[in-house]
Design an enzyme around this catalytic site. Structure first.
Site, PDB file in Angstrom:
ATOM      1  N   ASP A  49      16.057  -8.855  -6.342  1.00 44.97           N
ATOM      2  CA  ASP A  49      14.657  -8.596  -6.082  1.00 44.97           C
ATOM      3  C   ASP A  49      14.350  -8.635  -4.722  1.00 44.97           C
ATOM      4  O   ASP A  49      13.520  -7.629  -4.316  1.00 44.97           O
ATOM      5  CB  ASP A  49      14.007  -9.645  -6.992  1.00 44.97           C
ATOM      6  CG  ASP A  49      13.776  -9.265  -8.429  1.00 44.97           C
ATOM      7  OD1 ASP A  49      14.711  -8.585  -8.980  1.00 44.97           O
ATOM      8  OD2 ASP A  49      12.857  -9.662  -9.113  1.00 44.97           O
ATOM      9  N   ASN A  92      14.620  -3.218 -11.159  1.00 41.65           N
ATOM     10  CA  ASN A  92      13.700  -4.114 -12.230  1.00 41.65           C
ATOM     11  C   ASN A  92      12.882  -5.158 -11.847  1.00 41.65           C
ATOM     12  O   ASN A  92      12.501  -6.235 -12.043  1.00 41.65           O
ATOM     13  CB  ASN A  92      14.647  -4.683 -13.319  1.00 41.65           C
ATOM     14  CG  ASN A  92      14.014  -4.815 -14.622  1.00 41.65           C
ATOM     15  OD1 ASN A  92      12.943  -4.322 -14.749  1.00 41.65           O
ATOM     16  ND2 ASN A  92      14.392  -5.644 -15.282  1.00 41.65           N
ATOM     17  N   ASP A 316       7.086 -18.620 -17.123  1.00 38.82           N
ATOM     18  CA  ASP A 316       8.452 -18.492 -16.936  1.00 38.82           C
ATOM     19  C   ASP A 316       9.393 -19.573 -17.119  1.00 38.82           C
ATOM     20  O   ASP A 316      10.389 -19.629 -17.850  1.00 38.82           O
ATOM     21  CB  ASP A 316       8.882 -17.782 -15.322  1.00 38.82           C
ATOM     22  CG  ASP A 316       8.389 -16.219 -15.168  1.00 38.82           C
ATOM     23  OD1 ASP A 316       8.363 -15.675 -16.039  1.00 38.82           O
ATOM     24  OD2 ASP A 316       8.478 -15.949 -13.984  1.00 38.82           O
ATOM     25  N   GLU A 344      11.528  -8.924 -18.044  1.00 42.78           N
ATOM     26  CA  GLU A 344      12.693  -7.924 -18.103  1.00 42.78           C
ATOM     27  C   GLU A 344      13.105  -7.466 -19.427  1.00 42.78           C
ATOM     28  O   GLU A 344      13.773  -6.495 -19.345  1.00 42.78           O
ATOM     29  CB  GLU A 344      13.614  -8.684 -17.140  1.00 42.78           C
ATOM     30  CG  GLU A 344      13.578  -9.059 -15.829  1.00 42.78           C
ATOM     31  CD  GLU A 344      12.375 -10.100 -15.211  1.00 42.78           C
ATOM     32  OE1 GLU A 344      12.583 -10.416 -14.373  1.00 42.78           O
ATOM     33  OE2 GLU A 344      11.715 -10.479 -16.281  1.00 42.78           O
ATOM     34  N   HIS A 400      17.965 -12.287 -16.386  1.00 40.31           N
ATOM     35  CA  HIS A 400      18.249 -13.578 -15.661  1.00 40.31           C
ATOM     36  C   HIS A 400      18.005 -14.729 -16.112  1.00 40.31           C
ATOM     37  O   HIS A 400      18.953 -15.848 -16.200  1.00 40.31           O
ATOM     38  CB  HIS A 400      17.972 -13.443 -14.258  1.00 40.31           C
ATOM     39  CG  HIS A 400      16.552 -13.652 -13.778  1.00 40.31           C
ATOM     40  ND1 HIS A 400      15.828 -14.256 -12.831  1.00 40.31           N
ATOM     41  CD2 HIS A 400      15.628 -12.783 -14.410  1.00 40.31           C
ATOM     42  CE1 HIS A 400      14.464 -14.064 -13.074  1.00 40.31           C
ATOM     43  NE2 HIS A 400      14.157 -12.863 -13.982  1.00 40.31           N
ATOM     44  N   ARG A 401      16.784 -14.982 -16.694  1.00 35.59           N
ATOM     45  CA  ARG A 401      16.204 -16.010 -17.374  1.00 35.59           C
ATOM     46  C   ARG A 401      16.948 -16.441 -18.574  1.00 35.59           C
ATOM     47  O   ARG A 401      16.989 -17.578 -19.035  1.00 35.59           O
ATOM     48  CB  ARG A 401      14.710 -16.132 -17.456  1.00 35.59           C
ATOM     49  CG  ARG A 401      14.049 -15.979 -15.762  1.00 35.59           C
ATOM     50  CD  ARG A 401      12.821 -16.807 -15.906  1.00 35.59           C
ATOM     51  NE  ARG A 401      12.152 -16.592 -14.535  1.00 35.59           N
ATOM     52  CZ  ARG A 401      12.633 -17.259 -13.256  1.00 35.59           C
ATOM     53  NH1 ARG A 401      13.482 -18.111 -13.504  1.00 35.59           N
ATOM     54  NH2 ARG A 401      12.087 -16.779 -12.149  1.00 35.59           N
ATOM     55  N   LYS A 426      19.439 -11.478 -10.093  1.00 36.95           N
ATOM     56  CA  LYS A 426      18.314 -11.103  -9.706  1.00 36.95           C
ATOM     57  C   LYS A 426      17.406 -12.130  -8.936  1.00 36.95           C
ATOM     58  O   LYS A 426      16.730 -11.711  -8.090  1.00 36.95           O
ATOM     59  CB  LYS A 426      17.625 -10.902 -11.283  1.00 36.95           C
ATOM     60  CG  LYS A 426      16.075 -10.442 -11.033  1.00 36.95           C
ATOM     61  CD  LYS A 426      15.486  -9.975 -12.482  1.00 36.95           C
ATOM     62  CE  LYS A 426      13.840  -9.820 -12.203  1.00 36.95           C
ATOM     63  NZ  LYS A 426      13.704  -8.485 -11.477  1.00 36.95           N
TER      64      LYS A 426
END
Length: 656
Positions: A49, A92, A316, A344, A400-401, A426
């Site tokens: 990012d 993204n 998040d 995402e 990623h999360r 990311k």
């Protein structure tokens, strides 16, 4: 699809230095680009990012220069990008495309912004609607309400308040707030809906203030940017550690014993996601705060409490609690998480699908998720444990999360496969290495010189399929490097820098120092005695500490030395102290030397071992001693295979 196979994990402890915050990194980069003057940004997150933002800024003419590891100098353009026509690929990265869209719309140029297919499914309509109200030229070139976008020069008019929605993403408000000072006029934004993720707006306002622009707000409904303000460089800035990334490690400590400490954030942090620690505390976790760290331990009862909580403020980090819910004592409900659906991936749907693979019962709604885990038969256990389905293959949806959250599932004591683990690039490219440093099983085998710990440890590692660390080789290498450099072995100030920058590599059973094979050279009596001397120097031990801990990785590590269980890996999953009488150890050393064709005197060897034992036991830092939680194995009457069997019995008992 590339996969990462996580082994069954049972314990978590250690220290993690967090990478820089993504939210802060990309905001700082854009504000520095828009400011007058030059800004130096240190500790910037190195991720997909931030690379997207750096690349975009360079394409629109901003001077960006790397000046060191994760450090950049940004030459501000005073609110007007020099390049007036550019095609920008935004991957993204929502934290890049949204604020940059607003800034570009006010800069008087022609730009095209696009991204990966998922980016073209992520809404941006609320931001565009706000920009169109002041006369900007922003057009959809694909589906209305979504990227890709085309931006053209326009005449801006701020005659009335901008009315904006805030119930889909707070990034739209952030984008407007950061861009509107470029007009030089007073700007007012009025929210038409509830504003979600308010702590992220706090980050935006804090950083804008550091660049000299103040925003007046009336609650969370009305924001006023007074006229005549401009961004001015504050000179030097440091990026905080990423609080969202901290959640995985804090949760690991709360689930699997701890303590796990994250460094880079603390009670002074400007990020709302540090409040994740407060939510963990509601579950019973024991939390300790410092100015620059947060530490988590499991509850006194070893069981996390079930929860029913509103996570609008930390959407998040709340994802981590969806997986932590598997380890609680009942049904858990996560509320007010509608923003998950436009991230995402559709995170509510994805989370529900993957949690079910692990054996969870999951209910989902438009803005909520409920998770409960089946548990062992209460009639057959005092405290029934959750029953995890082993060998689940977790899909990560290029998110990623998702990958990071589900790594915690292996703490249920079952193997877990993470599909496409590289998606963590990311925000946290080294995530799984860092996760291993606090969760990978460690077998610590300590003991005096010639007790057989090296041979035993290497064979135990082979039986378990684990990595092996001969910590003594690092001290031997340090002694050899000092001798070659002409530095006295008792010169702490001279030896410590050599240890810190030791050019050592381990390849196929060989040990190299600056490319030279020194496998045999470091096994001489001179170097063996020298290693004991340098190991007594506190600065040398400190220099090698992080290096030794870095060997902890999946599927596990067997480490031998004289302070592995007491200092280097105090949270090791199994600890053994191997010993033998001085006479038995001298005889073993004598036979080894004779077998190599070297002359030896058993009486001199005995005296040397006794002196070394005394020196190691009396050193001020990490003296040689048996840890309270280590089990003793006296190898005096044992052969190698018997010693290995004894250690394996202890390991199998302690690991669980």
């Amino acid at each position: 699809m590339e996969q990462l196979n996580l082994p069954p994990l049972f314990h978590a402890s250690g220290v993690v230095r967090l990478p820089g915050s993504k939210s802060i990194s990309n905001r700082m980069l854009l504000l520095a680009a828009l400011a007058e003057g030059t800004t130096e940004i240190r500790d910037l997150l190195d991720s997909d990012d931030t690379r997207v933002m750096l690349d975009a800024l360079q394409k629109v003419g901003v001077g960006v220069t790397a000046i060191g590891t994760n450090a950049y100098r940004v030459d501000g353009c005073a609110g007007r990008f020099p390049v007036k026509d550019a095609d920008l690929f935004m991957g993204n990265a929502g934290t890049a495309i949204r604020p940059l869209t607003a800034a570009l719309a006010l800069s008087g140029g022609s730009y095209r912004l696009s991204g990966v297919p998922r980016m073209h499914e992520r809404p941006i309509g609320d931001l565009v609607d706000g920009l169109l109200q002041i006369g900007t030229d922003v057009r959809y070139t694909g589906n209305p309400g979504f990227p890709p976008l085309a931006i053209g020069p326009a005449t801006i008019s701020l005659q009335g308040p901008i009315r904006a929605r805030g119930d889909v993403s707070s990034q739209f408000l952030t984008a407007l707030l950061m861009a509107l000072p470029l007009t030089g006029e007073q700007a007012v934004i009025e929210m038409t809906t509830e504003l979600i993720s308010k702590p992220y707006i706090e980050i935006t306002l804090n950083l804008m203030a550091r660049f000299g622009v103040r925003v007046e707000r009336e609650g969370w409904q009305r924001f006023t940017i007074p006229a005549g303000q401009r961004y001015c460089s504050p000179g030097l800035l440091h990026v905080e550690g990423d609080a969202s990334s901290a959640s995985y490690f804090l949760a690991a400590g709360a689930i699997a014993g701890g303590p796990v400490r994250v460094e880079g954030i603390g009670r002074q942090s400007i990020q709302g996601d540090v409040r994740f620690a407060d939510e963990l505390e509601k579950l019973g976790a024991r939390i300790t705060w410092g100015d620059n760290f947060i530490e988590a331990r499991a509850p006194e009862s070893d069981k996390l409490r079930a929860f029913d909580l509103d996570f609008n403020h930390i959407p998040d980090a709340a994802m981590t609690l969806a997986v932590a819910a598997l380890f609680t004592d009942g049904r858990c409900v996560l509320r007010n998480i509608a923003s998950w659906r436009v991230k995402e991936t559709d995170r509510i749907s994805a989370m529900a699908t993957e949690l079910r693979k692990l054996g969870a019962t999951v209910e989902e709604g438009g803005d909520w998720l409920a998770v409960s885990m089946s548990r062992g038969d209460p009639a057959n256990a005092v405290s029934p444990a959750p029953t995890f389905v082993p060998n689940a293959a977790i899909d990560t949806y290029d998110d990623h999360r998702m990958a990071m959250c589900f790594s915690l599932a292996a703490l249920g004591g079952v193997p877990v496969t993470i599909n496409d683990p590289k998606c963590v690039a990311k925000t946290f490219p080294d995530y799984f290495d860092a996760f291993a440093e606090v969760t990978a099983p460690v077998i610590a085998i300590d003991g005096p010189s010639a007790s057989g710990k090296g041979t035993v440890a290497e064979r135990v590692a082979a039986k378990l399929g684990y990595h092996y660390l001969d910590s003594g080789s690092l001290y031997r290498l340090t002694a050899l490097a000092a001798i070659r450099a002409g530095v006295a072995l008792d010169d702490e100030a001279g030896v410590a820098p050599l240890a810190a920058t030791l050019p050592a590599t381990f390849e196929g059973g060989r040990i190299l120092l600056s490319g030279d094979d020194v496998t045999e050279a470091i096994r001489t009596e001179e170097i063996s005695a020298g290693s004991s001397k340098v190991a007594a120097l506190p600065a040398v031990r400190a220099a090698l500490l992080d290096r030794q801990r870095a060997y902890r990785r999946f599927p596990g590590l067997v480490a031998d030395g004289r302070d592995m269980g007491s200092v280097v890996f105090p949270g090791a999953t199994a600890k053994v102290f191997l010993t033998a009488s001085a006479e038995a150890r001298a005889e073993r050393r004598y036979k080894q030397l004779i077998a190599k064709g070297m002359s030896a005197n058993i009486h001199a060897l005995l005296q040397d071992l006794q002196e070394r034992d005394a020196r190691d036991a009396q050193r001020s830092v990490a003296p040689l001693k048996q840890s309270d939680d280590a089990e003793l194995v006296d190898t005096t009457p044992l052969g190698i295979e018997e010693a290995v069997a004894a250690v394996m019995t202890i390991v199998e008992r302690q690991q669980m």
